[in-house]
Design a protein around this motif. Sequence first.
Motif, PDB file in Angstrom:
ATOM      1  N   LYS A 140      -9.114  28.962 -30.143  1.00  0.00           N
ATOM      2  CA  LYS A 140      -9.677  29.800 -29.090  1.00  0.00           C
ATOM      3  C   LYS A 140      -9.969  31.193 -29.643  1.00  0.00           C
ATOM      4  N   ILE A 141     -11.218  31.631 -29.498  1.00  0.00           N
ATOM      5  CA  ILE A 141     -11.641  32.933 -30.001  1.00  0.00           C
ATOM      6  C   ILE A 141     -11.303  34.004 -28.966  1.00  0.00           C
ATOM      7  N   VAL A 142     -10.875  35.176 -29.445  1.00  0.00           N
ATOM      8  CA  VAL A 142     -10.570  36.291 -28.547  1.00  0.00           C
ATOM      9  C   VAL A 142     -11.862  36.777 -27.889  1.00  0.00           C
ATOM     10  N   ASP A 143     -11.721  37.488 -26.764  1.00  0.00           N
ATOM     11  CA  ASP A 143     -12.899  38.042 -26.094  1.00  0.00           C
ATOM     12  C   ASP A 143     -13.464  39.231 -26.861  1.00  0.00           C
ATOM     13  N   ARG A 144     -12.560  40.098 -27.339  1.00  0.00           N
ATOM     14  CA  ARG A 144     -12.954  41.304 -28.087  1.00  0.00           C
ATOM     15  C   ARG A 144     -11.983  41.520 -29.235  1.00  0.00           C
ATOM     16  N   CYS A 145     -12.502  42.135 -30.291  1.00  0.00           N
ATOM     17  CA  CYS A 145     -11.644  42.504 -31.415  1.00  0.00           C
ATOM     18  C   CYS A 145     -10.718  43.626 -30.962  1.00  0.00           C
ATOM     19  N   GLY A 146      -9.445  43.500 -31.259  1.00  0.00           N
ATOM     20  CA  GLY A 146      -8.475  44.517 -30.872  1.00  0.00           C
ATOM     21  C   GLY A 146      -8.602  45.804 -31.670  1.00  0.00           C
ATOM     22  N   THR A 147      -9.275  45.768 -32.807  1.00  0.00           N
ATOM     23  CA  THR A 147      -9.404  46.946 -33.659  1.00  0.00           C
ATOM     24  C   THR A 147     -10.719  47.690 -33.423  1.00  0.00           C
ATOM     25  N   CYS A 148     -11.845  46.988 -33.526  1.00  0.00           N
ATOM     26  CA  CYS A 148     -13.144  47.665 -33.422  1.00  0.00           C
ATOM     27  C   CYS A 148     -13.866  47.398 -32.107  1.00  0.00           C
ATOM     28  N   GLY A 149     -13.381  46.465 -31.294  1.00  0.00           N
ATOM     29  CA  GLY A 149     -13.982  46.193 -29.998  1.00  0.00           C
ATOM     30  C   GLY A 149     -15.187  45.260 -30.031  1.00  0.00           C
ATOM     31  N   LEU A 150     -15.411  44.541 -31.130  1.00  0.00           N
ATOM     32  CA  LEU A 150     -16.536  43.616 -31.217  1.00  0.00           C
ATOM     33  C   LEU A 150     -16.414  42.564 -30.119  1.00  0.00           C
ATOM     34  N   ASP A 151     -17.473  42.408 -29.338  1.00  0.00           N
ATOM     35  CA  ASP A 151     -17.511  41.421 -28.263  1.00  0.00           C
ATOM     36  C   ASP A 151     -17.949  40.084 -28.861  1.00  0.00           C
ATOM     37  N   TYR A 152     -17.138  39.055 -28.702  1.00  0.00           N
ATOM     38  CA  TYR A 152     -17.404  37.750 -29.310  1.00  0.00           C
ATOM     39  C   TYR A 152     -18.232  36.831 -28.415  1.00  0.00           C
ATOM     40  N   ARG A 153     -18.949  37.385 -27.434  1.00  0.00           N
ATOM     41  CA  ARG A 153     -19.789  36.540 -26.585  1.00  0.00           C
ATOM     42  C   ARG A 153     -20.888  35.855 -27.374  1.00  0.00           C
ATOM     43  N   PHE A 154     -21.289  36.439 -28.488  1.00  0.00           N
ATOM     44  CA  PHE A 154     -22.341  35.848 -29.307  1.00  0.00           C
ATOM     45  C   PHE A 154     -21.884  34.559 -29.987  1.00  0.00           C
ATOM     46  N   ALA A 155     -20.594  34.380 -30.129  1.00  0.00           N
ATOM     47  CA  ALA A 155     -20.047  33.267 -30.919  1.00  0.00           C
ATOM     48  C   ALA A 155     -20.215  31.944 -30.186  1.00  0.00           C
ATOM     49  N   ALA A 156     -20.944  31.041 -30.820  1.00  0.00           N
ATOM     50  CA  ALA A 156     -21.139  29.703 -30.263  1.00  0.00           C
ATOM     51  C   ALA A 156     -21.163  28.680 -31.391  1.00  0.00           C
ATOM     52  N   PRO A 157     -20.013  28.451 -32.040  1.00  0.00           N
ATOM     53  CA  PRO A 157     -20.013  27.481 -33.132  1.00  0.00           C
ATOM     54  C   PRO A 157     -20.130  26.041 -32.654  1.00  0.00           C
ATOM     55  N   ASP A 158     -19.892  25.805 -31.358  1.00  0.00           N
ATOM     56  CA  ASP A 158     -20.027  24.500 -30.735  1.00  0.00           C
ATOM     57  C   ASP A 158     -19.319  23.398 -31.538  1.00  0.00           C
ATOM     58  N   ASP A 159     -20.059  22.386 -31.950  1.00  0.00           N
ATOM     59  CA  ASP A 159     -19.461  21.253 -32.668  1.00  0.00           C
ATOM     60  C   ASP A 159     -19.531  21.411 -34.178  1.00  0.00           C
ATOM     61  N   GLY A 160     -19.967  22.560 -34.649  1.00  0.00           N
ATOM     62  CA  GLY A 160     -20.105  22.790 -36.082  1.00  0.00           C
ATOM     63  C   GLY A 160     -18.827  22.561 -36.874  1.00  0.00           C
ATOM     64  N   PRO A 161     -17.676  23.125 -36.438  1.00  0.00           N
ATOM     65  CA  PRO A 161     -16.447  22.912 -37.202  1.00  0.00           C
ATOM     66  C   PRO A 161     -16.069  21.437 -37.322  1.00  0.00           C
ATOM     67  N   ALA A 162     -16.220  20.693 -36.242  1.00  0.00           N
ATOM     68  CA  ALA A 162     -15.882  19.262 -36.290  1.00  0.00           C
ATOM     69  C   ALA A 162     -16.837  18.521 -37.217  1.00  0.00           C
ATOM     70  N   PHE A 163     -18.115  18.863 -37.170  1.00  0.00           N
ATOM     71  CA  PHE A 163     -19.102  18.217 -38.039  1.00  0.00           C
ATOM     72  C   PHE A 163     -18.773  18.452 -39.510  1.00  0.00           C
ATOM     73  N   PHE A 164     -18.533  19.723 -39.873  1.00  0.00           N
ATOM     74  CA  PHE A 164     -18.230  20.027 -41.270  1.00  0.00           C
ATOM     75  C   PHE A 164     -16.901  19.423 -41.700  1.00  0.00           C
ATOM     76  N   SER A 165     -15.925  19.418 -40.804  1.00  0.00           N
ATOM     77  CA  SER A 165     -14.637  18.828 -41.136  1.00  0.00           C
ATOM     78  C   SER A 165     -14.779  17.330 -41.394  1.00  0.00           C
ATOM     79  N   LEU A 166     -15.553  16.666 -40.566  1.00  0.00           N
ATOM     80  CA  LEU A 166     -15.746  15.231 -40.750  1.00  0.00           C
ATOM     81  C   LEU A 166     -16.557  14.933 -42.006  1.00  0.00           C
ATOM     82  N   CYS A 167     -17.621  15.688 -42.233  1.00  0.00           N
ATOM     83  CA  CYS A 167     -18.485  15.404 -43.391  1.00  0.00           C
ATOM     84  C   CYS A 167     -17.848  15.811 -44.707  1.00  0.00           C
ATOM     85  N   VAL A 168     -17.232  16.986 -44.738  1.00  0.00           N
ATOM     86  CA  VAL A 168     -16.711  17.504 -46.003  1.00  0.00           C
ATOM     87  C   VAL A 168     -15.310  16.963 -46.307  1.00  0.00           C
TER      88      VAL A 168
END
Length: 130
Positions: A23-51
Amino acid sequence: MRCGWKGLCPRCGQGRMFRSWLKIVDRCGTCGLDYRFAAPDDGPAFFSLCVCALPLIAFVVWVQVAFDPPAWVHLLTSVPFMAIGTLLPLRPIKGWLVASQYVNRAQEAGTRKLWAQLHGTDPERSDFDQ
């Protein structure tokens, strides 16, 4: 890339990217970066399965062909080996994908105005320039 693998903020390199296992945080606790842009979706599972899973499957098949062990041996060795081998890399891969989305300013083509309308941000300013 290094920040993503370590689960650190891609902007400042110090804040934590994850609040739990995947689970990704909503905002960085240090610089305040908003992680709303983050949408890795099924990418991690795909790479984990393939690699990771494909070489593991090849190893399990080799063990079966070379030694012909009974099914219970595979149940006790191959199944945990495959589960651990595909689950452990999920978090570093997800961190890498989120960091690469930030660095490359990845977003759906033509969605800036809709995104700004939904999130109440300036449509002329990129959400990556927060």
